[in-house]
Enzyme design. Structure first.
Site, mmCIF file in Angstrom:
data_model
loop_
_atom_site.group_PDB
_atom_site.id
_atom_site.type_symbol
_atom_site.label_atom_id
_atom_site.label_comp_id
_atom_site.label_asym_id
_atom_site.label_seq_id
_atom_site.Cartn_x
_atom_site.Cartn_y
_atom_site.Cartn_z
ATOM 1 C CD GLU A 312 -3.077 0.937 2.189
ATOM 2 O OE1 GLU A 312 -3.732 1.945 2.497
ATOM 3 O OE2 GLU A 312 -3.269 -0.175 2.714
ATOM 4 C CG HIS A 341 7.242 -29.927 2.528
ATOM 5 N ND1 HIS A 341 7.809 -31.113 2.110
ATOM 6 C CD2 HIS A 341 7.840 -29.629 3.709
ATOM 7 C CE1 HIS A 341 8.695 -31.524 3.013
ATOM 8 N NE2 HIS A 341 8.734 -30.640 3.988
ATOM 9 C CE LYS A 455 -11.255 2.803 2.196
ATOM 10 N NZ LYS A 455 -10.811 3.722 3.282
#
Length: 521
Positions: A312, A341, A455
């Site tokens: 951000e 793994h 937003k």
């Protein structure tokens, strides 16, 4: 990391600029011109550096209030409200934090690294606190799972609710608060005497908390961004409630801050870290990702925390001069040895599009004494003279060497143990490195126009959904027909909204595929 003194010499003008910018930031310069605000998270652990006496007093008063409140809760001087249920007047036994982004990721990381998930774990560790759980999404199923768990354990009426939102209007946080509030009210519990607001003074949330007489209110300031708020009340309230050492946490951050003010790049760990990023990426966004590999279960959420802090802050379309640069540094990771793994195969033999950051913890057992290690929860010998902790450390060093042998670069950060002081220092280290790197590549680390754009787009979609619902009637029509009826050109989004409404019983769907027809349920 294969850079030498010549690289350091070449970058000296950039480094000087970065040091100057950081010093100006700490003195109180405007760092976020979009919002005309300063950025002062460094003052939170060194209030004497605040640019004026009033700010210093606010920081010190807030810290004192946090510690007093938490002490009153964990020492049972603050109880659940009287006269409501059988357990009325009982001590609070758990806390539920509603937040999003930095208001949740920081407290989640700290709680997982230093705390315990339940009362049994708290008691076993000898912590004088209560467990804290986090709602960090607007997923109704997530709400139900968290609330049901508390109800099943008989803790819903003894749960403290922390609502964290600077503006007080963040939808995800508001939605979580509404869900918890209704769950409590549905079983006859009053919400305000169990609620705590952490917000900016005068915000919508602050006004609600004051008007309804919530149990407590703590401040957020406009000069503290969410992703750098963990050393404010945002992180300190849940920490203190868990019985963790807030002073040691802040001291660790402050000590790291002091070390990272040194203007010699090779003696400044944060600048050195930023220079390794610059070397690996060439200052070009998207060229290399950073894979965070902490070899410790308690640090598994570090990569999630750093994703927000780094991405951000650095993911910016424009540089400081207004030129399009598409800058950024992608972060991912899990923990060792799980990663052996999972994706280390690609790191070793696949695309060389990353650099690794190993977090090495010297204390393998969390400070347990040798006599405590004899049980199943200790560090048993799995081979003669070799413990499980030895294996973990061996896998770290082996993976580091294997990457190096195949010309993959890595950074190793070594810490003595996972405790409050170390976690505070790690957070401060990466906060400062992000600020330095932003200056090195010429972007603003302290605004987030992309977040705000997202937003606004979400709000537009919800407004469109209201129009779609209003257009539904008993006669089935296709998504395209409904879009035409409301004057909406984006038929695909209309279709997605209709599918969502139908799947949740708020519209009726006839047929399959994009040609399906929809009507009022």
């Amino acid at each position: 990391m294969r850079f030498d003194d010549a690289f350091v010499a070449r970058t000296e003008p950039l480094v000087t600029r970065a040091f100057d910018a950081m010093e100006a930031l700490e003195r109180g310069a405007i760092a976020n011109p979009d919002e005309n605000r300063r950025v002062g998270h460094y003052w939170l652990r060194a209030p004497a550096l605040a640019p004026d006496p009033e700010t210093r007093r606010e920081i010190e008063d807030a810290l004192g209030a946090v510690k007093r409140f938490a002490s009153d809760v964990v020492e049972h001087r603050i109880h659940t409200p009287q006269g409501q249920r059988v357990n009325a007047g009982m001590p609070f036994q758990s806390a539920l934090l509603a937040g999003i982004g930095g208001s949740a990721l920081g407290p989640m990381f700290v709680a997982d690294a230093l705390g315990e998930p339940d009362l049994a774990g708290v008691a076993a560790r000898g912590l004088p606190g209560i467990p804290v759980h986090v709602l960090d999404n607007t997923d109704p199923e997530g709400f139900v799972r968290a609330i049901a768990l508390l109800a099943e354990r008989g803790l819903l009426d003894q749960t403290l609710v922390l609502v964290t939102s600077k503006s007080g209007g963040t939808p995800e946080t508001r939605n979580a608060m509404i869900a918890v509030r209704r769950a409590m009210e549905n079983v006859g519990l009053d919400f305000p005497p169990r609620a705590v607001a952490i917000t900016q003074r005068g915000s919508q949330l602050d006004r609600t908390a004051e008007g309804e007489r919530w149990l407590a209110r703590f401040p957020m300031w406009d000069w503290v961004g969410g992703r750098t708020s963990v050393t404010s009340a945002v992180g300190l309230v849940p920490m203190a409630l868990q019985g963790l050492d807030v002073d040691a946490f802040l001291a660790g951050a402050a000590t790291c801050d002091e070390a990272t003010r040194v203007r010699d790049p090779l003696r400044n760990p944060a600048m050195l870290l930023a220079l390794t990023w610059l070397h690996a990426t060439g200052g070009v966004g998207g060229r290399k990702a950073m894979v965070v590999l902490p070899y410790k279960d308690r640090l598994v959420l570090l990569s999630r925390y750093l994703q927000q802090l780094v991405m951000e802050s650095l993911g910016k379309r424009l540089d400081l001069a207004g030129n399009r640069v598409d800058q950024g540094l992608t972060v991912y990771g899990n923990k060792g040895s799980t990663d052996q793994h999972a994706f280390v195969q690609q790191l070793r033999d696949g695309a060389n599009d990353f650099f690794a950051t190993f977090i090495r913890v010297l204390d393998a057992t969390g400070g347990l004494r040798r006599e405590e290690l004899a049980g199943p929860a200790g560090d048993p010998e799995v081979e003669p003279g070799v413990t499980a902790g030895d294996y973990l450390h061996g896998l770290l060093l082996g993976t580091r060497a294997a990457l190096h042998d195949n010309e993959r670069e890595s950074i190793t950060i070594t810490v003595p143990r996972v405790d409050e002081r170390t976690v505070g220092a790690l957070i401060a280290l990466f906060e400062r490195a992000v600020g330095f790197y932003a200056s090195l590549v010429g972007v603003n680390a302290y605004h987030q126009p992309g977040v705000e754009a997202g937003k606004k787009a979400a709000a537009a979609v919800l407004a469109l959904q209201t129009r779609v619902v209003a257009a539904l009637d008993p006669t089935p029509r296709s998504a395209e027909a409904i879009a035409i009826a409301i004057g909406e050109a984006d038929v695909e989004t209309v279709l997605h909204l209709l599918e969502h409404l139908a799947a949740n019983g708020r519209a009726r769907r006839e047929g399959e595929g994009p040609s399906a027809r929809f009507a009022r349920a």
